[in-house]
Design a protein around this motif. Sequence first.
Motif, PDB file in Angstrom:
ATOM      1  N   LYS A   3       0.705  -1.364   0.131  1.00  0.00           N
ATOM      2  CA  LYS A   3       0.169   0.301   0.080  1.00  0.00           C
ATOM      3  C   LYS A   3       0.766   1.461   0.108  1.00  0.00           C
ATOM      4  CE  LYS A   3      -3.991  -2.226   1.086  1.00  0.00           C
ATOM      5  NZ  LYS A   3      -4.131  -3.449   0.414  1.00  0.00           N
ATOM      6  N   LEU A   6      -1.283   7.485   1.895  1.00  0.00           N
ATOM      7  CA  LEU A   6      -1.556   8.514   1.316  1.00  0.00           C
ATOM      8  C   LEU A   6      -2.091   9.704   2.304  1.00  0.00           C
ATOM      9  CD1 LEU A   6      -4.490   7.579  -1.074  1.00  0.00           C
ATOM     10  CD2 LEU A   6      -2.386   7.808  -1.815  1.00  0.00           C
ATOM     11  N   GLY A   9      -6.749  11.723   4.621  1.00  0.00           N
ATOM     12  CA  GLY A   9      -7.514  12.076   4.115  1.00  0.00           C
ATOM     13  C   GLY A   9      -8.709  11.404   3.852  1.00  0.00           C
ATOM     14  N   HIS A  10      -9.857  12.213   3.258  1.00  0.00           N
ATOM     15  CA  HIS A  10     -11.122  11.474   3.994  1.00  0.00           C
ATOM     16  C   HIS A  10     -10.943  10.822   2.303  1.00  0.00           C
ATOM     17  CE1 HIS A  10     -11.558  15.749   2.164  1.00  0.00           C
ATOM     18  NE2 HIS A  10     -11.407  15.993   3.676  1.00  0.00           N
ATOM     19  N   PHE A  11     -10.814   9.013   2.334  1.00  0.00           N
ATOM     20  CA  PHE A  11     -11.280   8.579   1.427  1.00  0.00           C
ATOM     21  C   PHE A  11     -11.432   7.061   1.045  1.00  0.00           C
ATOM     22  CE2 PHE A  11      -6.693  11.007   0.180  1.00  0.00           C
ATOM     23  CZ  PHE A  11      -7.184  11.279  -0.533  1.00  0.00           C
ATOM     24  N   TYR A  13     -14.958   4.939   1.247  1.00  0.00           N
ATOM     25  CA  TYR A  13     -15.849   5.257  -0.507  1.00  0.00           C
ATOM     26  C   TYR A  13     -17.196   4.507  -0.377  1.00  0.00           C
ATOM     27  CZ  TYR A  13     -12.165   7.739  -2.508  1.00  0.00           C
ATOM     28  OH  TYR A  13     -11.267   8.897  -3.479  1.00  0.00           O
ATOM     29  N   SER A 162     -17.269  11.148  -4.463  1.00  0.00           N
ATOM     30  CA  SER A 162     -15.683  10.896  -4.835  1.00  0.00           C
ATOM     31  C   SER A 162     -15.503  11.993  -4.690  1.00  0.00           C
ATOM     32  CB  SER A 162     -15.391  10.304  -6.078  1.00  0.00           C
ATOM     33  OG  SER A 162     -13.811   9.939  -5.995  1.00  0.00           O
ATOM     34  N   VAL A 163     -14.380  12.010  -3.365  1.00  0.00           N
ATOM     35  CA  VAL A 163     -13.269  13.482  -2.617  1.00  0.00           C
ATOM     36  C   VAL A 163     -12.301  12.908  -3.709  1.00  0.00           C
ATOM     37  CG1 VAL A 163     -12.070  12.303  -1.079  1.00  0.00           C
ATOM     38  CG2 VAL A 163     -12.887  14.769  -0.834  1.00  0.00           C
ATOM     39  N   GLY A 164     -11.946  11.807  -4.151  1.00  0.00           N
ATOM     40  CA  GLY A 164     -10.427  12.043  -5.004  1.00  0.00           C
ATOM     41  C   GLY A 164     -10.607  12.583  -5.913  1.00  0.00           C
ATOM     42  N   ASP A 165     -11.656  12.428  -7.140  1.00  0.00           N
ATOM     43  CA  ASP A 165     -11.727  13.415  -8.102  1.00  0.00           C
ATOM     44  C   ASP A 165     -12.564  14.214  -8.365  1.00  0.00           C
ATOM     45  OD1 ASP A 165     -13.400  11.731  -8.617  1.00  0.00           O
ATOM     46  OD2 ASP A 165     -13.379  10.623 -10.104  1.00  0.00           O
ATOM     47  N   ARG A 166     -13.614  14.592  -6.948  1.00  0.00           N
ATOM     48  CA  ARG A 166     -14.756  15.639  -6.683  1.00  0.00           C
ATOM     49  C   ARG A 166     -15.582  14.968  -8.262  1.00  0.00           C
ATOM     50  NH1 ARG A 166     -11.550  21.426  -5.752  1.00  0.00           N
ATOM     51  NH2 ARG A 166     -14.004  22.235  -5.896  1.00  0.00           N
TER      52      ARG A 166
END
Length: 187
Positions: A3, A6, A9-11, A13, A162-166
């Motif tokens: 892994k 990162l 963060g708020h990942f 999902y 999805s916070v990762g790609d908004r």
Amino acid sequence: MAKKNLGSGHFLYPMPAVLVGANVGGKPNYMTAAFCGVVNLQPSTLCVSLNEAHYTVRGIRENKTFSVNVPSVSMARAVDYCGINSGHKVDKTQVFETFYGELGTAPMAGECPVCLECRLIHEVELSPDTAFFGEVVGAHAEEDCLVDGKPDMMKVAPLVYSVGDRSYYRMGERVGPAWQMGKDYKK
């Protein structure tokens, strides 16, 4: 499996894309939020975490009530509009057809297939956000979204974020029954 760290963060999902409703100065206002979740079964309790600068926060504190409205994917543009326009500057009373339930001060968006009216029971300052805990006193759903008296996720077609790609997404296919699939697990 290897892994990559990162950092913080708020990942988590998926995140829900919900509309938090509150009366501010006697008028309904809706804001888009993704920091929302179930935190207790009985009594049924939700938590929404909102930045202090949001106009909606004033309404939650004024009335000690709020709503959490679950929009369908067909509502994505209106939901995004409520997220990019502050009630401080834009009157959003005409965006949705508002209705009220038992509490009388928690505005709910009629276009949303599922709406939950909540009584504020606790708040926790996290800085810069505040977590608002609400007891669900009424759950309202469109009849055509129900199966055996409960909302069916495929019929509701909830909008997720999805916070990762908004980006906004829709739910996928059913994988299987919870609390059943693991009964025959073997490594």
